[in-house]
Structure formats: C-alpha cells, structure tokens
Design an enzyme around this catalytic site. Sequence first.
Site, mmCIF file in Angstrom:
data_model
loop_
_atom_site.group_PDB
_atom_site.id
_atom_site.type_symbol
_atom_site.label_atom_id
_atom_site.label_comp_id
_atom_site.label_asym_id
_atom_site.label_seq_id
_atom_site.Cartn_x
_atom_site.Cartn_y
_atom_site.Cartn_z
ATOM 1 N N ARG A 9 -6.748 2.495 17.915
ATOM 2 C CA ARG A 9 -6.440 1.057 17.837
ATOM 3 C C ARG A 9 -6.077 0.462 19.200
ATOM 4 O O ARG A 9 -6.233 -0.741 19.394
ATOM 5 C CB ARG A 9 -5.323 0.809 16.811
ATOM 6 C CG ARG A 9 -5.820 0.995 15.393
ATOM 7 C CD ARG A 9 -4.764 0.741 14.340
ATOM 8 N NE ARG A 9 -5.378 0.749 13.014
ATOM 9 C CZ ARG A 9 -4.720 0.872 11.877
ATOM 10 N NH1 ARG A 9 -3.414 1.005 11.876
ATOM 11 N NH2 ARG A 9 -5.373 0.862 10.727
ATOM 12 N N LYS B 160 -4.971 6.552 14.462
ATOM 13 C CA LYS B 160 -4.997 5.878 13.153
ATOM 14 C C LYS B 160 -6.443 5.829 12.673
ATOM 15 O O LYS B 160 -7.267 6.626 13.084
ATOM 16 C CB LYS B 160 -4.377 4.483 13.282
ATOM 17 C CG LYS B 160 -2.888 4.507 13.612
ATOM 18 C CD LYS B 160 -2.060 4.953 12.424
ATOM 19 C CE LYS B 160 -0.578 4.967 12.749
ATOM 20 N NZ LYS B 160 0.208 5.636 11.708
ATOM 21 N N GLN C 249 4.664 9.669 6.600
ATOM 22 C CA GLN C 249 3.750 10.503 5.804
ATOM 23 C C GLN C 249 4.186 11.964 5.862
ATOM 24 O O GLN C 249 4.173 12.668 4.851
ATOM 25 C CB GLN C 249 2.323 10.346 6.316
ATOM 26 C CG GLN C 249 1.783 8.934 6.105
ATOM 27 C CD GLN C 249 0.432 8.712 6.757
ATOM 28 O OE1 GLN C 249 -0.046 9.544 7.518
ATOM 29 N NE2 GLN C 249 -0.174 7.578 6.464
ATOM 30 N N LYS D 221 0.841 -1.211 0.000
ATOM 31 C CA LYS D 221 0.000 0.000 0.000
ATOM 32 C C LYS D 221 0.872 1.256 0.000
ATOM 33 O O LYS D 221 0.631 2.188 -0.769
ATOM 34 C CB LYS D 221 -0.900 -0.056 1.246
ATOM 35 C CG LYS D 221 -1.880 1.060 1.392
ATOM 36 C CD LYS D 221 -3.005 0.660 2.340
ATOM 37 C CE LYS D 221 -2.703 0.919 3.800
ATOM 38 N NZ LYS D 221 -2.679 2.337 4.167
ATOM 39 N N SER D 222 1.873 1.299 0.871
ATOM 40 C CA SER D 222 2.719 2.500 0.977
ATOM 41 C C SER D 222 3.434 2.788 -0.345
ATOM 42 O O SER D 222 3.485 3.932 -0.801
ATOM 43 C CB SER D 222 3.774 2.303 2.065
ATOM 44 O OG SER D 222 3.172 2.275 3.326
ATOM 45 N N ASP E 284 1.965 -0.545 11.928
ATOM 46 C CA ASP E 284 0.739 -1.054 11.313
ATOM 47 C C ASP E 284 0.450 -2.507 11.674
ATOM 48 O O ASP E 284 -0.666 -2.997 11.467
ATOM 49 C CB ASP E 284 0.821 -0.905 9.781
ATOM 50 C CG ASP E 284 0.752 0.554 9.364
ATOM 51 O OD1 ASP E 284 0.258 1.388 10.149
ATOM 52 O OD2 ASP E 284 1.201 0.871 8.248
ATOM 53 N N ARG F 157 -8.836 13.056 11.707
ATOM 54 C CA ARG F 157 -7.433 12.707 12.020
ATOM 55 C C ARG F 157 -6.524 13.939 11.963
ATOM 56 O O ARG F 157 -6.762 14.858 11.186
ATOM 57 C CB ARG F 157 -6.951 11.591 11.071
ATOM 58 C CG ARG F 157 -7.655 10.270 11.371
ATOM 59 C CD ARG F 157 -7.211 9.157 10.474
ATOM 60 N NE ARG F 157 -5.813 8.823 10.705
ATOM 61 C CZ ARG F 157 -5.133 7.982 9.923
ATOM 62 N NH1 ARG F 157 -5.737 7.409 8.892
ATOM 63 N NH2 ARG F 157 -3.883 7.712 10.192
HETATM 64 C C1 S3P Z 1 2.533 5.125 6.141
HETATM 65 C C2 S3P Z 1 3.085 5.591 7.308
HETATM 66 C C3 S3P Z 1 2.535 5.280 8.631
HETATM 67 C C4 S3P Z 1 1.576 4.094 8.566
HETATM 68 C C5 S3P Z 1 0.605 4.219 7.435
HETATM 69 C C6 S3P Z 1 1.335 4.268 6.114
HETATM 70 C C7 S3P Z 1 3.160 5.496 4.868
HETATM 71 O O1 S3P Z 1 1.796 6.394 9.110
HETATM 72 O O2 S3P Z 1 0.904 3.940 9.787
HETATM 73 O O3 S3P Z 1 -0.279 3.114 7.411
HETATM 74 O O4 S3P Z 1 2.839 4.908 3.825
HETATM 75 O O5 S3P Z 1 4.032 6.380 4.889
HETATM 76 P P1 S3P Z 1 2.511 7.620 9.858
HETATM 77 O O6 S3P Z 1 3.350 8.352 8.870
HETATM 78 O O7 S3P Z 1 1.384 8.458 10.365
HETATM 79 O O8 S3P Z 1 3.305 6.999 10.962
#
Ligand code: S3P
Length: 456
Positions: free
Chosen positions: A373, A369, A192, A44-45, A342, A147
């Site tokens: 959670r 999140k 992120q 996904k990332s 995650d 959020r």
């Molecule tokens: C992600 C970073 C994480 C993670 C999210 C995906 C990313 O969040 O929990 O599911 O793809 O960079 P944070 O940047 O808020 O830690």
Amino acid sequence: MLLPLHPYAASSPPQTRYYKTCMSTEIIRPARTLQGSLTVPGDKSISHRYAMLAGLADGTSRLSNFSTGADPHSSLACMAALGATVATTGDGPAAVIEVTGVAGAFRQPAAPLDCGNSGSTMRMLAGLIAAHPHTFTLVGDHSLTPRPMERIRKPLAQMGAQIALTEGHAPITIHGQPLQAIDFTTPIPSAQVKTAVLFAGLQATGTTSLTESIRTRDHTEHALRAFGAILTRKGDKLSINGGQKLKAIDATVPGDISSAAFFLCAALLFPDSNLVLDSLGMNPTRAALLDVIAALGGRIKVLTVEEHHGELIGSIQVNRAGSNPSTGPFIISGALTAQVIDELPVLAAIAPLTANGLIIRDAQELRVKESDRIALVARNLRAMGAQLTENPDGLEIPGNQTLHGAEIDSGSDHRIAMAFSIAALRATGDTAIHGSEAARISFPEFFTALNSLAQR
Ligand code: S3P
C-alpha cells in the site's frame, strides 16, 4: 487474462489454479460538495470474529448488520465447511445471518478451506481449528497467497500445533492435535496474531497469556466475552483458560469505521460539507481515526453513543472546520499508526489536498497488506500530479497541492480503489479507477454511497 496461482498444498501434486481477471473501471467525476447521511454496513473485523465464534459455539447465533463484504463471507463459508449451518433470513439492511455452531467439535472439511482475499480469515481460523483432530488446508487468492504467515505459525507451533507453511505463506496445512497454553509476547502489533493465539488458547490445556507491544483493536476480547468466555487483563497481559465452552448470541454488528473513513476524509475536502453517520462502531481502539480527522481540519459532533456486547455504537456529524489549528504536517507514527492502519491509504490519498500535509511513519506493515500500500499510494498520487517522498516505513506528503484526474491502478486492493475515488472528488478532470470491483471485499455499496453523497 489468466494468471497462475500457487498450488493448493505443498504435499499435493503440483497443480496450477487459474482465475480470470474481470477488471472493472469506475469513472469518478469531481464533486461540488459532500452532503447527506449514511449507515455503513457492519464492521468487517467484528463480523469475522462473530462468524468464527458462532461457528464454534453451541446453539444458533443471530447476527444482524453482518458485513456485506466478501471477506467476512469467506469466514462464514469456512464455518459451513467445518460443519456449522449458515443461513440468511431477510435481505438488504434487514438481513440476519443465522449460524448454528458445532458445539466445540469441527468436522473434517471435504476440501481446502478457501479464505479468498481475507488475511483475517486465514490467520484467525488457523488458531481456531488447530486443536481439532483433522487435517486442514487453508488456501487463498493471488493476493492472500504470498502474504506472511510465519507470524501465526510460530506461536501456534509453540502451543504444539502441527502447522506447515509454503515458503512462509499459504497454502497452510494443519494436522490438528491437542494444544498447550503458552505465555506469548506479540513481536509486531497485529490483532490477527493476537486473535489466533487467543482462539487457540481457548481450546488448549492450561492458561494462555498474551502481551502486546502496542495495543491493537480489541474486538476479539469483547467477542469472546460476549460468547461466554472468561478473559482477564492485568496491565498489558491478557489471559484465557483453555477448555471453556461458548454459547450462541444475538448481536448487531456496529457499522464499519474503516468504511466510514472514506466519507470522513471526503468531508474534509469541501468547506460546506455535512455528513451524518449512523450506527457507527466507535470502539476506542478504532476511533483514533476521529482524532486524526479532527487534526486534519474536521469538526466532529458525537450525537449518540450506546454499548452492545462491549462495543460502542454511535451517530456522528462531521463537517470541515473554518480554520485548521495545526501549522506543520500532521505526523502519524508509533501506536497511532497501528490504530489507523487500515485508514492510512485514504488519509494519504487526500493528504495533498489538506492544508498542511501528512507524514506517516512506522507503517512497514502496509507493504504486506492486500497490496504494497505504500508503493501503490505513492504511484497513484504521483499519477495525479502530487509531490511526495516514499520511505521504507511510510510517506511524507506535503499539503496545499492540487490533483488532476488520472488512470488509477487499484492493484486489486479494495482500500486503494476506494481511497483514490475520494481523492478524485477534488481533482481537476475525471479519474478512472481500474480494478474498482475490489471494493466488494469490504464495502460493496461504496460507489452507490459515493454517488448519493457527492453533489455535482
Ligand atoms: C484486522 C487487523 C489488522 C487489519 C486488518 C483487520 C483484524 O491486520 O489491518 O484489516 O480484524 O484483526 P493485522 O493484524 O495484520 O495488523
């Protein structure tokens, strides 16, 4: 049931958006063991990052094994709204997403950019578009809207972006304008936030630098380089020059280790389990999960590893070791918490079934999140009969407990729905996962995979 949502934009006339909840319930029966092989869908990332950079780049990128989850498709839809062309050729595992980018110039979107349930889309996109001379409104669903977004507003505003939040969250309004480089230290570990700053820095005047307190997943760094940008790292400091142009790529997205995590945890629950995972993303900033699985009694054999655009992809075999080396509960804290953030819901959900239990610390981020959670894991574990302690920043879960089937509330959170489906494999009696459709956010094939691997 109809639930009210936040109005679209602070400046627009008050309006209320409604959505229909159509909750599904999945009944999970206990299993005898877990066996078989699986190729999990694309990470996904990495899919988000490839979608966004392909949307900005010059030329047509071809992305194979792109995530099938709804979240990265929100990123693709935003790219289309910003002027990129997005098409799919083939279907199933052979599908290829073709993105023809805007060659550096996004257009004014006709409507608010809908980020759906995806925090990654909203936060990273804000950095990607802030330098473009248009007005953008970013909206999300009932879970994304509240959020926290101040974490991206602050550095982007320091760069000169005109960005307004609604009481600290979405809807976000951005009046795009030229940006200047900054030297930024991330106050919380967040890939992120790092990505929003690097994406903005790519399009700012000057050299943007970023230092992370705790090193987070580095997919953005690899993806930027794959699309032709120059990015340097000296110690903890990343630097990127503004004004660089991106070129389209052909890429295969590695399998999502956070999706694989559910089955890695399931393999810990049965003495004769045997699981083979192919084409799995094994980026070192994500693969600490494998160390946690080993510490909880898993035996992992790496069968193959190769590199593609800076990302490691491999095949592994997992089963349960004969004996567990540790004596006390395994502690996840500090940098490790950020590295497996995650995967914490599923690790916590199976913790009562492990020999020695689990202590999770420094995980206050889990409370903001897709759901809180920590609270939801605690509530659902108690519903299954587990003893545990809930702390502001984590959980203490003794091992060697038994779980019984229960009514589980996913809170519309994909990782909660899937985590408790795994714990349910080892409960006595059936478990009802309410809101199971949330799995579509990251892993629509989850229940099919579960049914094929769980032997009853
Ligand atoms: C992600 C970073 C994480 C993670 C999210 C995906 C990313 O969040 O929990 O599911 O793809 O960079 P944070 O940047 O808020 O830690």
